[in-house]
Design a protein around this motif. Sequence first.
Motif, PDB file in Angstrom:
ATOM      1  N   ASP A 179       0.825  -1.207   0.000  1.00  0.00           N
ATOM      2  CA  ASP A 179       0.000   0.000   0.000  1.00  0.00           C
ATOM      3  C   ASP A 179       0.860   1.259   0.000  1.00  0.00           C
ATOM      4  O   ASP A 179       0.517   2.260  -0.653  1.00  0.00           O
ATOM      5  N   ILE A 182       2.255   1.714  -3.592  1.00  0.00           N
ATOM      6  CA  ILE A 182       1.246   2.208  -4.529  1.00  0.00           C
ATOM      7  C   ILE A 182       0.927   3.667  -4.252  1.00  0.00           C
ATOM      8  O   ILE A 182       0.704   4.457  -5.180  1.00  0.00           O
ATOM      9  N   HIS A 218      -6.539  -3.229  -4.792  1.00  0.00           N
ATOM     10  CA  HIS A 218      -6.757  -1.807  -5.084  1.00  0.00           C
ATOM     11  C   HIS A 218      -7.708  -1.595  -6.260  1.00  0.00           C
ATOM     12  O   HIS A 218      -8.048  -0.453  -6.567  1.00  0.00           O
ATOM     13  N   ARG A 219      -8.158  -2.666  -6.880  1.00  0.00           N
ATOM     14  CA  ARG A 219      -9.115  -2.465  -7.982  1.00  0.00           C
ATOM     15  C   ARG A 219     -10.462  -1.978  -7.466  1.00  0.00           C
ATOM     16  O   ARG A 219     -11.278  -1.480  -8.245  1.00  0.00           O
ATOM     17  N   ASP A 221     -10.574   0.370  -5.126  1.00  0.00           N
ATOM     18  CA  ASP A 221     -10.342   1.690  -4.550  1.00  0.00           C
ATOM     19  C   ASP A 221     -11.175   2.741  -5.287  1.00  0.00           C
ATOM     20  O   ASP A 221     -11.270   2.718  -6.518  1.00  0.00           O
ATOM     21  N   HIS A 226      -5.604   4.497  -8.466  1.00  0.00           N
ATOM     22  CA  HIS A 226      -5.285   3.196  -7.883  1.00  0.00           C
ATOM     23  C   HIS A 226      -5.734   2.064  -8.809  1.00  0.00           C
ATOM     24  O   HIS A 226      -5.017   1.077  -8.999  1.00  0.00           O
ATOM     25  N   ARG A 227      -6.914   2.202  -9.375  1.00  0.00           N
ATOM     26  CA  ARG A 227      -7.435   1.156 -10.264  1.00  0.00           C
ATOM     27  C   ARG A 227      -6.619   1.102 -11.556  1.00  0.00           C
ATOM     28  O   ARG A 227      -6.334   0.013 -12.075  1.00  0.00           O
ATOM     29  N   VAL A 230      -3.488  -0.884 -10.929  1.00  0.00           N
ATOM     30  CA  VAL A 230      -3.692  -2.331 -10.925  1.00  0.00           C
ATOM     31  C   VAL A 230      -3.654  -2.882 -12.352  1.00  0.00           C
ATOM     32  O   VAL A 230      -3.020  -3.907 -12.631  1.00  0.00           O
TER      33      VAL A 230
END
Length: 449
Positions: A179, A182, A218-219, A221, A226-227, A230
Motif C-alpha cells: 500500500d 502504490i 486496489h481495484r 479503490d 489506484h485502479r 492495478v
Amino acid sequence: MGEGELDGRLRSAVRAGDAEAVRDLLNRGADPEAVDASGLPVLCVAVAAYDAPVAEVLVEGGADPDRVLPDGTTPLWCAVDGGSPAVFSAVLGKEPRLRLSGPARERLLVLARSWYETGVAEELRRRTGAQGTAATVRVQDGEYDWVDQVSLGGLVVRAGHGAILTSLEWAFRVLTPVDELIARAVEQPDEEHVDWSTVCWILTQRRSFETWSAVVAHRHDPDRAHRRFVVDFLRMRGFFDPSPHYEKNESELLAAWAAEETDVEMLVKVLDAFTDRDHPGQEAIGLRYAGHPDPRVRREVPCALSTDCVPRTAAASAALLTLMRDPDAEVRLRACTVSMRDDDLLPEITQALLLLIEDPDADPRGAAAAALAGSRDRTPAVADALAALLDEDNQLVRLEAAYGLALRDDPRTAEAIERVGPLGDGFEHDHRADELRRWRWRKDNSAAG
C-alpha cells in the motif's frame, strides 16, 4: 597510443557524452578511474551531467561506484542525491546488498527518503538558503520515463527520489508494504512518470501471492489512479511472468472487473488488458458492450469477439458486421482487422476498408491501406483502390499500396515502386520493402531468362 593519452581521450569522450567512444577507449586500456582537472573521477562527471549511458559503460568497465570522494561521499551517493533514477540505476552496480555494509546501505536509504519526503524544492531551499519559486521543467529520464527537473539557488536536481527509494529498498531486500508503494506511484498519476513505472516494475519482481493479492485489492479503490495502477501492474506482470497459475487468476479477475466497471476510462483499460488473455467469457463481454454509447469502449469489442478460446458464434459475427458500419472510423477498422481471415465476412470487410481509405483522417486511411494490401481479396476493385493510393503524400501509405500490388503481381507494380521513392535507413528488414525487392528480382530474372 600511450596510457596518458587514452585517459585524456576518455575524459573528453565522457564530457562529450559519447558512450560508444567511452566503451572503445576502456576496451583499449583507458583507466575507468581516471579523474578530471578537479580531481573527481570521470564517473562523477557523467553523474553530474545526468548521462546514464556513459555512467553505465564506465561502471561496466570497472569504475568504482563506492569510491570515497574528497568530501566523504561516493559516486553512488551523488547519483542518489541527483535524483535521476536512470543515472542511479546505471551507477548502482552489481550485488549492492552484498557489496555495501549495513550502515552504508542505511545511509543511502535515509538520503533518498529524506529527499522524497521533504520534496526537492524545499530541500533545495534548505541547502541553498534561496527563496522564491523553483523553476521546474519536465525532462525524459531513461528511455521511456519522465521526471521533473528542479532548479533553485544555482542547484539543479531531478525529482525522482521516490523511484530511487523504491529501487534501493528492493536492491537491499527491504519489503516495503504494498500500500505504501502504490501510494508513491499514484502521487504522480501518470504511467510514464518514473515513480509510477518503478513501483510497478518492482512489484512485478516480488513474486509472491501475498504481493499480488495486495496489489489487485486496489481495484476496488474509489480513486481511479489506484485502479489504473492495478491494470498497469497486471499487464506488466503478465508480460514478464506468464505463469499459468497467475494467468488463470488474472483472467478471472479481469472478466469480473470488466462486467462491473462503470467508469468509461477504466472500462477501456480493463477491456484492453482482458482481451490480451484467453478467457471463455470474452465473447459474452464483447456482446455486452457492442452497443456501448462511448466509441472508446466499442473499439475494444472486436478483439473480445475474436477470441481463440471458442469458435465464433453467429451472434458475434453479426455484432462484428454491425461494428463494421459504426460511426467511429477506429471501431470500423478494428472490426475489419480482427476478422480478416473469416471468408464469410470478407466481402463486408472489403467494402468497409474501401470506404475507410477515403476517410479524411490520415491515420485510419493508412491503417485501412495496410489491411487492404494484405487482404486475401484479389478482386480488381481492391487493386484499383491500392493503385489510387499511390498519389498519397505519405510515403508509408504509398509503400503499403505498392506492397499490395506486388503481392497481386499487378502490372502497375513497377510504376508503384517508382512512386514510393527511396526509403532511406530503417527499411533494411521491412517486409514490404523486401517484397518489392523480390518482385523486381523475379521480373529481372524472368526478362533475362
